[in-house]
Design an enzyme around this catalytic site. Structure first.
Site, PDB file in Angstrom:
ATOM      1  N   THR A  76     -78.622 -41.332  25.815  1.00  0.00           N
ATOM      2  CA  THR A  76     -78.675 -42.627  26.495  1.00  0.00           C
ATOM      3  C   THR A  76     -79.513 -42.574  27.763  1.00  0.00           C
ATOM      4  O   THR A  76     -80.397 -43.423  27.973  1.00  0.00           O
ATOM      5  CB  THR A  76     -77.251 -43.094  26.848  1.00  0.00           C
ATOM      6  OG1 THR A  76     -76.446 -43.125  25.673  1.00  0.00           O
ATOM      7  CG2 THR A  76     -77.278 -44.480  27.477  1.00  0.00           C
ATOM      8  N   HIS A 135     -73.249 -49.397  24.289  1.00  0.00           N
ATOM      9  CA  HIS A 135     -72.660 -48.403  23.394  1.00  0.00           C
ATOM     10  C   HIS A 135     -71.931 -49.097  22.237  1.00  0.00           C
ATOM     11  O   HIS A 135     -71.393 -48.409  21.354  1.00  0.00           O
ATOM     12  CB  HIS A 135     -71.649 -47.531  24.143  1.00  0.00           C
ATOM     13  CG  HIS A 135     -72.264 -46.476  25.020  1.00  0.00           C
ATOM     14  ND1 HIS A 135     -73.389 -45.772  24.677  1.00  0.00           N
ATOM     15  CD2 HIS A 135     -71.874 -45.991  26.230  1.00  0.00           C
ATOM     16  CE1 HIS A 135     -73.679 -44.901  25.629  1.00  0.00           C
ATOM     17  NE2 HIS A 135     -72.771 -45.013  26.584  1.00  0.00           N
ATOM     18  N   TYR A 221     -82.330 -38.136  18.491  1.00  0.00           N
ATOM     19  CA  TYR A 221     -82.504 -37.365  19.721  1.00  0.00           C
ATOM     20  C   TYR A 221     -83.443 -36.190  19.487  1.00  0.00           C
ATOM     21  O   TYR A 221     -84.296 -35.869  20.331  1.00  0.00           O
ATOM     22  CB  TYR A 221     -81.132 -36.871  20.189  1.00  0.00           C
ATOM     23  CG  TYR A 221     -81.147 -36.044  21.441  1.00  0.00           C
ATOM     24  CD1 TYR A 221     -81.132 -36.639  22.699  1.00  0.00           C
ATOM     25  CD2 TYR A 221     -81.162 -34.650  21.375  1.00  0.00           C
ATOM     26  CE1 TYR A 221     -81.132 -35.876  23.857  1.00  0.00           C
ATOM     27  CE2 TYR A 221     -81.169 -33.875  22.519  1.00  0.00           C
ATOM     28  CZ  TYR A 221     -81.151 -34.489  23.756  1.00  0.00           C
ATOM     29  OH  TYR A 221     -81.164 -33.734  24.898  1.00  0.00           O
ATOM     30  N   ARG A 293     -76.277 -32.161  31.294  1.00  0.00           N
ATOM     31  CA  ARG A 293     -75.641 -30.864  31.130  1.00  0.00           C
ATOM     32  C   ARG A 293     -76.638 -29.817  30.621  1.00  0.00           C
ATOM     33  O   ARG A 293     -76.983 -28.888  31.329  1.00  0.00           O
ATOM     34  CB  ARG A 293     -74.444 -30.976  30.185  1.00  0.00           C
ATOM     35  CG  ARG A 293     -73.587 -29.714  30.130  1.00  0.00           C
ATOM     36  CD  ARG A 293     -72.448 -29.870  29.154  1.00  0.00           C
ATOM     37  NE  ARG A 293     -72.894 -29.970  27.780  1.00  0.00           N
ATOM     38  CZ  ARG A 293     -73.102 -28.921  26.986  1.00  0.00           C
ATOM     39  NH1 ARG A 293     -72.932 -27.696  27.436  1.00  0.00           N
ATOM     40  NH2 ARG A 293     -73.494 -29.088  25.737  1.00  0.00           N
TER      41      ARG A 293
END
Length: 327
Positions: A76, A135, A221, A293
Site C-alpha cells: 500500500t 482496503h 507486489y 519493515r
C-alpha cells in the site's frame, strides 16, 4: 475454514450514521491486535466497522477519481508513493516534494477512515481529480465505481509474505499480548484477518480487471520489486499521464523509481516519526517506520515452517486455481 464462518447481515439502506443496533448483532471474534467484526462476509476491525459500512451507500465516486485498492500489507505505502509522485509531477519537484515531510499514508487518504483525511465529508470537499485509497473489497464499495468511469489500481502480494507482514504489523500496533505466529496463521487460513478473507479480496479485483482492463489495473507486489521501471511507466499510462519524450530523455521515470524506492522512503524523516492510528476510545501510536519493515520477496521462509508453507500453498491453489490467478 471459511465455510464455518457465520453469515453476515445485508447492508443497510443509505444513511449518514451507522445503525448501532445492527452493528451490535454482527459476529465478532478476538485474535488480532483488535477484535474483528464480520460485515457482509468481510472481517473489519470492530472499532471501524460502523464507519466503513457506510461507504458503499454514501461515498460518491467521480468519473476522474483514481482509487488505489489494496489488501493490507501488500504494498500500500509503495503504491501510494508511486501513484502520487507520478500523477502530481507537474506540481512538485523532488526538492519540495510533499513526501519529504509527509508519510505516504496521509498524502492519499483512505476512503472512510477518519484520521487520514478520508472521512466522507472531507472527501466530498476535495477538488477533482482525487487520488484516494481503500482496503475495502470491491463488494463494499459503491456499485457506481464500475459505471462512472473512475480508474482503480489494485495490488496484491504472494499470500505467505503478506501473512508474515500482517503478523509483524499487528503485533506492533497491539496493546495486549502479541499473537503467536501459529495462532495468526490459523486465523489467516480461515480468512479471519482485517479485510479478509484475503482470497475473496484478491479475486474480486482480479475478476473486475479481466472484465474492465482499461479501468482496473491489477498489479502484483512482486512485479514492482522485479521491474519497478516497467511498472512506473505502465502506471503512468494507466493514470492518463504517460511520460513525454522529453521526460524519458531526462530520466524522470528512473528518478521516480529511486525517489519512491523502499530504502529511500524508509530513510525520510517523515517516515521515522510517530504516527497515530485511530481506534475506538482514542489512539494507539506506532512508529511510521513500522510501514517499512523489510519489503523482501520470500521472507516468509525465515518465519514459517515447511509444513505451514505447504498448507498455505494448498489453500492458495484451492482458492485461486479456477480463476487463473497464480502466485
Amino acid at each position: 475454514m471459511a465455510e464455518d464462518r457465520p453469515e453476515s447481515l445485508n447492508p443497510l439502506e443509505a444513511s449518514s450514521q451507522p445503525d448501532e443496533d445492527l452493528v451490535a448483532t454482527l459476529p465478532t471474534r478476538e485474535g488480532w491486535s483488535t477484535p474483528l467484526t464480520l460485515y457482509d462476509n468481510c472481517w473489519l476491525r470492530s472499532h471501524m466497522v460502523g464507519k466503513l459500512m457506510l461507504v458503499r451507500e454514501n461515498f460518491k465516486p467521480r468519473p476522474d477519481d483514481i482509487i488505489l485498492a489494496t489488501h493490507p500489507k501488500c504494498g500500500t505505502t509503495w503504491l501510494k508513493s508511486l501513484a502520487f509522485t507520478i500523477s502530481s509531477r507537474s506540481r512538485h519537484t523532488f526538492a519540495d516534494h510533499p513526501l519529504l515531510t509527509t508519510n505516504p499514508q496521509h498524502v492519499v487518504p483512505f476512503i472512510g477512515v477518519a484520521g487520514t483525511g478520508g472521512d466522507l465529508d472531507h472527501l466530498d470537499a476535495l477538488p477533482s481529480p482525487r487520488l484516494l485509497s481503500t482496503h475495502l473489497p470491491l463488494s463494499l464499495l459503491p456499485p457506481a465505481i464500475a459505471t462512472v468511469g473512475c480508474r482503480v489500481v489494485y495490488i496484491c502480494r504472494e499470500p505467505k509474505d503478506a501473512f508474515v507482514s500482517r503478523w509483524h504489523f499487528d503485533n506492533k500496533i497491539g496493546t495486549g499480548a502479541p499473537i503467536s505466529l501459529e495462532d495468526a496463521f490459523d486465523l489467516f487460513c480461515q480468512g479471519c484477518t482485517p479485510f479478509g478473507p484475503f482470497w475473496d479480496h484478491y479475486l474480486q479485483y482480479w475478476k473486475e480487471s479481466l472484465a474492465r482492463p482499461h479501468e482496473v489495473m491489477f498489479l502484483r507486489y512482486e512485479e514492482i520489486v522485479s521491474d519497478p521501471l516497467k511498472v512506473v511507466r505502465a502506471l503512468a499510462c494507466f493514470l492518463g499521464v504517460p511520460f513525454t519524450e522529453e521526460e524519458e530523455k531526462s530520466g524522470l521515470a528512473e528518478q521516480i523509481v529511486g525517489f519512491c524506492s523502499f530504502e529511500s522512503l524508509r530513510n525520510l524523516n517523515a517516515n521515522k516519526a510517530a504516527a497515530g492510528i485511530e481506534r475506538a476510545g482514542g489512539k494507539i501510536f506506532l512508529e511510521a517506520s513500522s510501514l517499512f519493515r523489510k519489503g523482501k520477496v520470500g521472507d516468509w521462509v525465515n518465519h514459517m515452517s515447511k509444513d505451514m508453507g505447504e498448507k498455505m500453498d494448498r489453500l492458495v491453489e484451492d482458492k485461486f486455481k479456477p480463476s487463473g490467478l497464480e502466485f
